[in-house]
Design a protein around this motif. Structure first.
Motif, PDB file in Angstrom:
ATOM      1  N   PRO A  73      25.083  83.554  32.117  1.00  0.00           N
ATOM      2  CA  PRO A  73      24.297  84.612  31.470  1.00  0.00           C
ATOM      3  C   PRO A  73      23.946  85.787  32.375  1.00  0.00           C
ATOM      4  CG  PRO A  73      23.456  82.446  30.858  1.00  0.00           C
ATOM      5  CD  PRO A  73      24.478  82.213  31.925  1.00  0.00           C
ATOM      6  N   ALA A  74      23.623  85.523  33.632  1.00  0.00           N
ATOM      7  CA  ALA A  74      23.255  86.622  34.532  1.00  0.00           C
ATOM      8  C   ALA A  74      24.432  87.566  34.756  1.00  0.00           C
ATOM      9  CB  ALA A  74      22.753  86.065  35.867  1.00  0.00           C
ATOM     10  N   ALA A  75      25.624  87.013  34.924  1.00  0.00           N
ATOM     11  CA  ALA A  75      26.813  87.850  35.089  1.00  0.00           C
ATOM     12  C   ALA A  75      27.088  88.661  33.833  1.00  0.00           C
ATOM     13  CB  ALA A  75      28.020  86.975  35.430  1.00  0.00           C
ATOM     14  N   VAL A  76      26.937  88.029  32.684  1.00  0.00           N
ATOM     15  CA  VAL A  76      27.179  88.717  31.411  1.00  0.00           C
ATOM     16  C   VAL A  76      26.191  89.861  31.223  1.00  0.00           C
ATOM     17  CG1 VAL A  76      27.150  88.467  28.899  1.00  0.00           C
ATOM     18  CG2 VAL A  76      28.284  86.742  30.317  1.00  0.00           C
ATOM     19  N   ARG A  77      24.920  89.609  31.522  1.00  0.00           N
ATOM     20  CA  ARG A  77      23.894  90.658  31.360  1.00  0.00           C
ATOM     21  C   ARG A  77      24.192  91.862  32.247  1.00  0.00           C
ATOM     22  NH1 ARG A  77      20.287  86.210  31.104  1.00  0.00           N
ATOM     23  NH2 ARG A  77      19.778  86.441  33.319  1.00  0.00           N
ATOM     24  N   THR A  78      24.645  91.613  33.465  1.00  0.00           N
ATOM     25  CA  THR A  78      24.996  92.724  34.362  1.00  0.00           C
ATOM     26  C   THR A  78      26.118  93.564  33.762  1.00  0.00           C
ATOM     27  OG1 THR A  78      24.363  91.451  36.320  1.00  0.00           O
ATOM     28  CG2 THR A  78      25.842  93.329  36.665  1.00  0.00           C
ATOM     29  N   LEU A  79      27.128  92.907  33.272  1.00  0.00           N
ATOM     30  CA  LEU A  79      28.294  93.607  32.738  1.00  0.00           C
ATOM     31  C   LEU A  79      27.978  94.393  31.470  1.00  0.00           C
ATOM     32  CD1 LEU A  79      30.763  90.703  33.399  1.00  0.00           C
ATOM     33  CD2 LEU A  79      30.944  92.982  34.418  1.00  0.00           C
ATOM     34  N   GLU A  80      26.976  93.941  30.727  1.00  0.00           N
ATOM     35  CA  GLU A  80      26.628  94.606  29.471  1.00  0.00           C
ATOM     36  C   GLU A  80      26.067  96.008  29.666  1.00  0.00           C
ATOM     37  OE1 GLU A  80      24.068  91.744  27.684  1.00  0.00           O
ATOM     38  OE2 GLU A  80      25.695  90.734  26.596  1.00  0.00           O
ATOM     39  N   VAL A  81      25.582  96.325  30.854  1.00  0.00           N
ATOM     40  CA  VAL A  81      24.962  97.637  31.073  1.00  0.00           C
ATOM     41  C   VAL A  81      25.863  98.590  31.862  1.00  0.00           C
ATOM     42  CG1 VAL A  81      22.632  96.708  30.923  1.00  0.00           C
ATOM     43  CG2 VAL A  81      23.749  96.858  33.156  1.00  0.00           C
TER      44      VAL A  81
ATOM     45  N   GLN B 299      33.424  83.328  29.049  1.00  0.00           N
ATOM     46  CA  GLN B 299      32.396  84.236  28.532  1.00  0.00           C
ATOM     47  C   GLN B 299      32.236  85.456  29.441  1.00  0.00           C
ATOM     48  OE1 GLN B 299      28.900  81.806  28.175  1.00  0.00           O
ATOM     49  NE2 GLN B 299      29.713  80.623  26.453  1.00  0.00           N
ATOM     50  N   THR B 300      32.291  85.231  30.739  1.00  0.00           N
ATOM     51  CA  THR B 300      32.162  86.342  31.687  1.00  0.00           C
ATOM     52  C   THR B 300      33.358  87.288  31.572  1.00  0.00           C
ATOM     53  OG1 THR B 300      30.968  84.860  33.179  1.00  0.00           O
ATOM     54  CG2 THR B 300      31.772  86.923  34.103  1.00  0.00           C
ATOM     55  N   LYS B 301      34.544  86.744  31.428  1.00  0.00           N
ATOM     56  CA  LYS B 301      35.732  87.572  31.251  1.00  0.00           C
ATOM     57  C   LYS B 301      35.649  88.387  29.961  1.00  0.00           C
ATOM     58  CE  LYS B 301      38.941  84.497  33.752  1.00  0.00           C
ATOM     59  NZ  LYS B 301      39.697  85.415  34.632  1.00  0.00           N
ATOM     60  N   GLN B 302      35.127  87.791  28.902  1.00  0.00           N
ATOM     61  CA  GLN B 302      34.957  88.526  27.648  1.00  0.00           C
ATOM     62  C   GLN B 302      34.032  89.719  27.832  1.00  0.00           C
ATOM     63  OE1 GLN B 302      33.588  85.317  25.175  1.00  0.00           O
ATOM     64  NE2 GLN B 302      35.636  84.669  24.600  1.00  0.00           N
ATOM     65  N   ALA B 303      32.951  89.537  28.590  1.00  0.00           N
ATOM     66  CA  ALA B 303      32.032  90.640  28.862  1.00  0.00           C
ATOM     67  C   ALA B 303      32.715  91.745  29.656  1.00  0.00           C
ATOM     68  CB  ALA B 303      30.800  90.125  29.615  1.00  0.00           C
ATOM     69  N   MET B 304      33.593  91.373  30.564  1.00  0.00           N
ATOM     70  CA  MET B 304      34.349  92.369  31.335  1.00  0.00           C
ATOM     71  C   MET B 304      35.246  93.196  30.424  1.00  0.00           C
ATOM     72  SD  MET B 304      35.449  90.164  34.696  1.00  0.00           S
ATOM     73  CE  MET B 304      34.314  90.037  36.096  1.00  0.00           C
ATOM     74  N   LEU B 305      35.912  92.538  29.505  1.00  0.00           N
ATOM     75  CA  LEU B 305      36.785  93.256  28.580  1.00  0.00           C
ATOM     76  C   LEU B 305      35.999  94.222  27.702  1.00  0.00           C
ATOM     77  CD1 LEU B 305      39.189  90.361  27.523  1.00  0.00           C
ATOM     78  CD2 LEU B 305      39.701  92.297  29.019  1.00  0.00           C
ATOM     79  N   ARG B 306      34.819  93.815  27.269  1.00  0.00           N
ATOM     80  CA  ARG B 306      33.987  94.702  26.435  1.00  0.00           C
ATOM     81  C   ARG B 306      33.540  95.935  27.199  1.00  0.00           C
ATOM     82  NH1 ARG B 306      31.753  89.643  24.712  1.00  0.00           N
ATOM     83  NH2 ARG B 306      29.966  89.910  26.117  1.00  0.00           N
ATOM     84  N   ALA B 307      33.414  95.806  28.504  1.00  0.00           N
ATOM     85  CA  ALA B 307      32.889  96.910  29.321  1.00  0.00           C
ATOM     86  C   ALA B 307      33.946  97.930  29.722  1.00  0.00           C
ATOM     87  CB  ALA B 307      32.226  96.346  30.585  1.00  0.00           C
ATOM     88  N   ALA B 308      35.226  97.626  29.518  1.00  0.00           N
ATOM     89  CA  ALA B 308      36.302  98.489  30.021  1.00  0.00           C
ATOM     90  C   ALA B 308      37.024  99.209  28.890  1.00  0.00           C
ATOM     91  CB  ALA B 308      37.289  97.664  30.827  1.00  0.00           C
ATOM     92  N   ASP B 309      37.480 100.422  29.178  1.00  0.00           N
ATOM     93  CA  ASP B 309      38.277 101.178  28.203  1.00  0.00           C
ATOM     94  C   ASP B 309      39.674 100.589  28.036  1.00  0.00           C
ATOM     95  OD1 ASP B 309      36.249 103.000  27.725  1.00  0.00           O
ATOM     96  OD2 ASP B 309      36.940 104.392  29.273  1.00  0.00           O
ATOM     97  N   THR B 310      40.274 100.177  29.139  1.00  0.00           N
ATOM     98  CA  THR B 310      41.647  99.679  29.125  1.00  0.00           C
ATOM     99  C   THR B 310      41.709  98.376  29.909  1.00  0.00           C
ATOM    100  OG1 THR B 310      42.439 101.974  29.122  1.00  0.00           O
ATOM    101  CG2 THR B 310      44.061 100.258  29.608  1.00  0.00           C
ATOM    102  N   ALA B 311      42.455  97.402  29.383  1.00  0.00           N
ATOM    103  CA  ALA B 311      42.529  96.092  30.017  1.00  0.00           C
ATOM    104  C   ALA B 311      43.960  95.761  30.412  1.00  0.00           C
ATOM    105  CB  ALA B 311      42.002  95.021  29.063  1.00  0.00           C
TER     106      ALA B 311
ATOM    107  N   THR C 268      28.317  91.251  40.503  1.00  0.00           N
ATOM    108  CA  THR C 268      27.433  90.734  39.456  1.00  0.00           C
ATOM    109  C   THR C 268      26.626  89.562  39.983  1.00  0.00           C
ATOM    110  OG1 THR C 268      28.949  89.057  38.583  1.00  0.00           O
ATOM    111  CG2 THR C 268      29.204  91.307  37.741  1.00  0.00           C
ATOM    112  N   GLY C 269      25.532  89.288  39.339  1.00  0.00           N
ATOM    113  CA  GLY C 269      24.811  88.061  39.616  1.00  0.00           C
ATOM    114  C   GLY C 269      25.484  86.905  38.904  1.00  0.00           C
ATOM    115  N   GLY C 270      24.845  85.756  38.935  1.00  0.00           N
ATOM    116  CA  GLY C 270      25.364  84.617  38.206  1.00  0.00           C
ATOM    117  C   GLY C 270      25.439  83.358  39.034  1.00  0.00           C
ATOM    118  N   GLN C 271      25.801  82.281  38.378  1.00  0.00           N
ATOM    119  CA  GLN C 271      25.974  80.990  39.028  1.00  0.00           C
ATOM    120  C   GLN C 271      27.330  80.933  39.702  1.00  0.00           C
ATOM    121  OE1 GLN C 271      25.673  77.726  36.322  1.00  0.00           O
ATOM    122  NE2 GLN C 271      26.306  76.182  37.815  1.00  0.00           N
TER     123      GLN C 271
END
Length: 268
Positions: A155-163, A191-203, A141-144
């Motif tokens: 935000p850049a990392a989150v945006r990558t994970l959202e797609v 926030q980045t970890k939350q985006a990862m969880l949203r992107a996965a079927d199983t955590a 992912t991108g990001g700081q």
């Protein structure tokens, strides 16, 4: 500004500057020095800083937020047991999200020996470096860059994970408690970890026993948002009993257990 928001900002300033003074913080946040001293006392209690005469310093040796290089050498036997148990939940061809942590890096080093074809999405610079010489597909992912964890956040990392979509996410945490769930010292990393969880079927949460029963600054998941917690034999009995009462799944990895997998030969 709310109290917890101010305390998050204090931690961020410490990460940037290394040290702060009470009088400077009071002026910056437009609150009394008494209020700032209370903030610093609370944050010291969480292991996020050291109080000094007139201020505070950031601590790399804190239990809750040691630098990444230091964390690699902590709880090594426990991490090995945890990642061997985690391997049993990975299948050839999976798309995996791996967050930035010393335990997920330990997992990657073992995965390289047992799998040929995986698609890895990560915000970890060390994990990406570990995988550049493999045949795994890799998305960084991108990001700081957060220097203390070598993670890409914001935000850049989150945006990558959202797609993107993944079969499974393997997550680390700096603290796990009954009321705060899974937490990390940095709100942007949360926030980045939350985006990862949203992107996965199983955590899956890979957390050694020293982190259980503790809460750090920023929560990123409630206990029920993780499908399986994998920890080690040192896990507090009362914490495991709490998970059972709540109907939450966990696995205690035996320190001498090995993966029930057949090692594959590396593709040249």
């Amino acid at each position: 500004m709310k109290t917890e928001d101010r305390r998050r900002k204090i931690v961020e300033l410490l990460e940037q500057r290394g040290s702060v003074l009470v009088e400077d913080l009071a002026a910056e946040f437009q609150v009394s020095q008494v209020t700032i001293r209370k903030d610093l006392t609370e944050l010291e209690g969480r292991g996020l800083l050291h109080r000094t005469h007139g201020g505070a310093t950031y601590t790399h040796k804190s239990l809750f937020n040691p630098s990444f290089r230091e964390k690699i050498h902590l709880q090594q036997a426990e991490k090995q047991a945890i990642v061997k148990a985690a391997l049993e939940h990975i299948e050839e061809g999976d798309t995996l999200i791996l967050d930035a942590g010393s335990t997920t890096l330990t997992l990657v080093r073992l995965m390289k020996r047992y799998f040929r074809s995986l698609y890895i999405i990560t915000n970890s610079i060390p994990i990406a470096s570990e995988l550049v010489d493999t045949h795994f597909e890799l998305l960084l992912t991108g990001g700081q860059v957060r220097h203390h964890s070598m993670a890409l956040i914001g935000p850049a990392a989150v945006r990558t994970l959202e797609v993107y979509h993944a079969d499974k996410a393997f997550m680390c945490a700096t603290g796990v408690s009954a009321h705060k769930g899974y937490s990390t010292p940095n709100p942007y990393e949360a926030q980045t970890k939350q985006a990862m969880l949203r992107a996965a079927d199983t955590a899956f949460a890979l957390v050694d026993s020293s982190k259980l029963g503790r809460a750090t600054l920023a929560s990123f998941a409630a206990l029920e948002e993780i499908d399986l917690l994998i920890t080690d034999e040192g896990a507090p009995k009362d914490f495991l009993e709490y998970l059972e009462r709540q109907g939450l799944k966990y696995r205690v990895a035996e320190l001498e257990a090995g993966p029930a997998l057949k090692q594959v030969s590396r593709v040249g």
